[in-house]
Design a protein around this motif. Structure first.
Motif, PDB file in Angstrom:
ATOM      1  N   THR A  80       3.900   4.287  -4.315  1.00  0.00           N
ATOM      2  CA  THR A  80       3.379   5.554  -5.310  1.00  0.00           C
ATOM      3  C   THR A  80       2.853   5.247  -6.636  1.00  0.00           C
ATOM      4  OG1 THR A  80       5.032   6.802  -4.093  1.00  0.00           O
ATOM      5  CG2 THR A  80       3.795   7.750  -5.937  1.00  0.00           C
ATOM      6  N   ILE A  81       1.509   5.810  -7.090  1.00  0.00           N
ATOM      7  CA  ILE A  81       1.035   5.779  -8.229  1.00  0.00           C
ATOM      8  C   ILE A  81       1.579   7.011  -8.824  1.00  0.00           C
ATOM      9  CG2 ILE A  81      -0.902   5.803  -9.761  1.00  0.00           C
ATOM     10  CD1 ILE A  81      -2.489   4.467  -7.483  1.00  0.00           C
ATOM     11  N   TYR A  82       1.888   6.584 -10.243  1.00  0.00           N
ATOM     12  CA  TYR A  82       2.601   7.668 -11.098  1.00  0.00           C
ATOM     13  C   TYR A  82       1.895   7.986 -12.530  1.00  0.00           C
ATOM     14  CZ  TYR A  82       6.736   7.112  -8.497  1.00  0.00           C
ATOM     15  OH  TYR A  82       7.573   7.096  -7.517  1.00  0.00           O
ATOM     16  N   PHE A  83       1.472   9.099 -12.501  1.00  0.00           N
ATOM     17  CA  PHE A  83       0.315   9.490 -13.776  1.00  0.00           C
ATOM     18  C   PHE A  83       0.857   9.689 -15.109  1.00  0.00           C
ATOM     19  CE2 PHE A  83      -3.774   9.327 -11.530  1.00  0.00           C
ATOM     20  CZ  PHE A  83      -3.192   9.177 -10.187  1.00  0.00           C
ATOM     21  N   PHE A  95       3.497  13.576  -8.071  1.00  0.00           N
ATOM     22  CA  PHE A  95       3.816  12.925  -6.704  1.00  0.00           C
ATOM     23  C   PHE A  95       4.471  14.040  -6.158  1.00  0.00           C
ATOM     24  CE2 PHE A  95       4.346  10.586  -3.120  1.00  0.00           C
ATOM     25  CZ  PHE A  95       5.572  10.476  -3.000  1.00  0.00           C
ATOM     26  N   ARG A 154      -4.458   5.569   0.311  1.00  0.00           N
ATOM     27  CA  ARG A 154      -4.548   4.131  -0.304  1.00  0.00           C
ATOM     28  C   ARG A 154      -5.496   3.367   0.354  1.00  0.00           C
ATOM     29  NH1 ARG A 154      -0.235   2.069  -3.865  1.00  0.00           N
ATOM     30  NH2 ARG A 154      -1.290   0.800  -5.161  1.00  0.00           N
ATOM     31  N   ILE A 214       3.998   6.973   5.137  1.00  0.00           N
ATOM     32  CA  ILE A 214       3.716   5.428   5.200  1.00  0.00           C
ATOM     33  C   ILE A 214       3.821   5.026   6.618  1.00  0.00           C
ATOM     34  CG2 ILE A 214       4.516   3.215   4.391  1.00  0.00           C
ATOM     35  CD1 ILE A 214       3.490   4.996   2.348  1.00  0.00           C
ATOM     36  N   ARG A 229       0.898  -1.235   0.013  1.00  0.00           N
ATOM     37  CA  ARG A 229      -0.194  -0.049   0.100  1.00  0.00           C
ATOM     38  C   ARG A 229       0.739   1.398   0.049  1.00  0.00           C
ATOM     39  NH1 ARG A 229      -3.387  -0.321   4.957  1.00  0.00           N
ATOM     40  NH2 ARG A 229      -4.401   1.634   4.091  1.00  0.00           N
ATOM     41  N   GLY A 230       1.994   1.400   0.352  1.00  0.00           N
ATOM     42  CA  GLY A 230       2.878   2.183   0.321  1.00  0.00           C
ATOM     43  C   GLY A 230       3.423   2.773  -0.847  1.00  0.00           C
ATOM     44  N   PRO A 265      -3.261   4.368   7.965  1.00  0.00           N
ATOM     45  CA  PRO A 265      -3.233   5.105   6.739  1.00  0.00           C
ATOM     46  C   PRO A 265      -2.117   5.495   5.932  1.00  0.00           C
ATOM     47  CG  PRO A 265      -3.040   6.777   8.659  1.00  0.00           C
ATOM     48  CD  PRO A 265      -3.073   5.038   9.177  1.00  0.00           C
ATOM     49  N   TYR A 266      -2.071   5.189   4.507  1.00  0.00           N
ATOM     50  CA  TYR A 266      -0.819   5.655   3.857  1.00  0.00           C
ATOM     51  C   TYR A 266      -1.522   6.699   2.824  1.00  0.00           C
ATOM     52  CZ  TYR A 266       0.875   0.901   4.836  1.00  0.00           C
ATOM     53  OH  TYR A 266       1.381  -0.090   5.410  1.00  0.00           O
ATOM     54  N   PHE A 306      -0.970  10.454   0.720  1.00  0.00           N
ATOM     55  CA  PHE A 306      -0.147  10.945  -0.583  1.00  0.00           C
ATOM     56  C   PHE A 306      -0.739  12.313  -0.654  1.00  0.00           C
ATOM     57  CE2 PHE A 306       1.699   6.920  -1.788  1.00  0.00           C
ATOM     58  CZ  PHE A 306       1.227   5.990  -1.260  1.00  0.00           C
ATOM     59  N   TYR A 335      -0.338  14.969  -4.233  1.00  0.00           N
ATOM     60  CA  TYR A 335      -0.183  15.088  -5.645  1.00  0.00           C
ATOM     61  C   TYR A 335      -0.645  16.701  -5.855  1.00  0.00           C
ATOM     62  CZ  TYR A 335       0.159  10.102  -6.596  1.00  0.00           C
ATOM     63  OH  TYR A 335       0.742   8.805  -6.581  1.00  0.00           O
ATOM     64  N   LYS A 378       4.569  11.401   0.601  1.00  0.00           N
ATOM     65  CA  LYS A 378       3.643  10.411   0.967  1.00  0.00           C
ATOM     66  C   LYS A 378       4.067  10.125   2.590  1.00  0.00           C
ATOM     67  CE  LYS A 378       6.368   6.531  -0.652  1.00  0.00           C
ATOM     68  NZ  LYS A 378       6.278   5.137  -1.660  1.00  0.00           N
TER      69      LYS A 378
END
Lengths: 116, 113
Positions: A104-107, B46, B94, B51, A101-102, B31-32, B34, B36, B49
């Motif tokens: 990162t999503i990159y767009f 990004f 997440r 963690i 879950r840690g 919780p995770y 982020f 943007y 974040k």
């Protein structure tokens, strides 16, 4: 080097047409996503694939069909386009899924679809 | 179900002043979180974040965010705003399965010269 690239960036098309948006990532990730951003800038997940397997399929009209020929590509095909499909579509990728879950999503830079 | 709130649609700040963009979340388990940023006609970039570990997280472009578990908040901060920071900022959490992000509605930051 572009990490997540999608084409076309801009697309104007007529109602009823069928169109595709292509996406490729060179990050070595095994999970890819399609998000939709509406006119109010809300972001919502549409689909997610992990190693070419569909893992998220939100409530999206079946006119939208994702296809993942390999884990570096996730294309979005839209049949019988409607005015309400006008939006920005973002492709994204991340490493892993499930317990990671840690990550990162990159767009990608987005594809601006206008249906007239 | 997890959710993210960004209570301010718009934040205006003068260049050189500190800025804060607020985010609160609701999620079961750890919780995770982020942040943007989206510039006009661009994709989401990004920033940072959280963690685990230190509650103050440092990220790109001089931004940082403070995780507060008791207040379920993850506010984005910068000590001195630049005009070029003007953009749309999204907070995200997440989901518990780790398969998806849930995004907040976004906050538009305007830094005035």
């Amino acid at each position: 080097d572009t990490a997540v690239s999608q084409t076309p960036k801009y697309l104007v098309t007529q109602m009823g047409n069928d169109k595709s948006i292509k996406c490729e990532q060179n990050l070595g990730h095994d999970t890819m996503y399609w998000y939709k951003q509406d006119s109010k800038k809300f972001l919502k997940i549409m689909f997610s694939y992990n190693n070419k397997e569909l893992i998220i399929n939100e409530t999206v009209p079946n006119r939208f069909s994702p296809k993942s020929p390999d884990k570096a590509h996730l294309n979005l095909h839209i049949n019988s386009l409607e005015l309400g499909d006008s939006a920005v579509y973002f492709c994204a990728s991340s490493r892993g899924t499930g317990g990671t879950r840690g990550n990162t999503i990159y767009f990608g830079e987005g594809s601006w679809l206008t249906v007239v | 179900a997890q959710s993210v709130a960004q209570p301010e649609d718009q934040v205006n700040v003068a260049e050189g002043n500190p800025l804060t963009v607020k985010c609160t979340y609701s999620v079961s388990g750890n919780p995770y979180l982020f942040w943007y940023v989206q510039y006009p006609n661009r994709g989401l970039q990004f920033l940072l974040k959280y963690i685990t570990g230190d509650n103050l997280v440092k990220g790109s472009y001089g931004f940082e965010a403070e995780f507060n578990k008791s207040q379920t908040s993850f506010h984005l901060k910068k000590p001195s705003a630049l005009v070029s920071d003007s953009a749309l900022y999204f907070c995200a959490v997440r989901d518990t399965r780790g398969q998806n992000f849930v995004f907040g509605p976004g906050t538009r930051l305007s830094v005035l010269p």
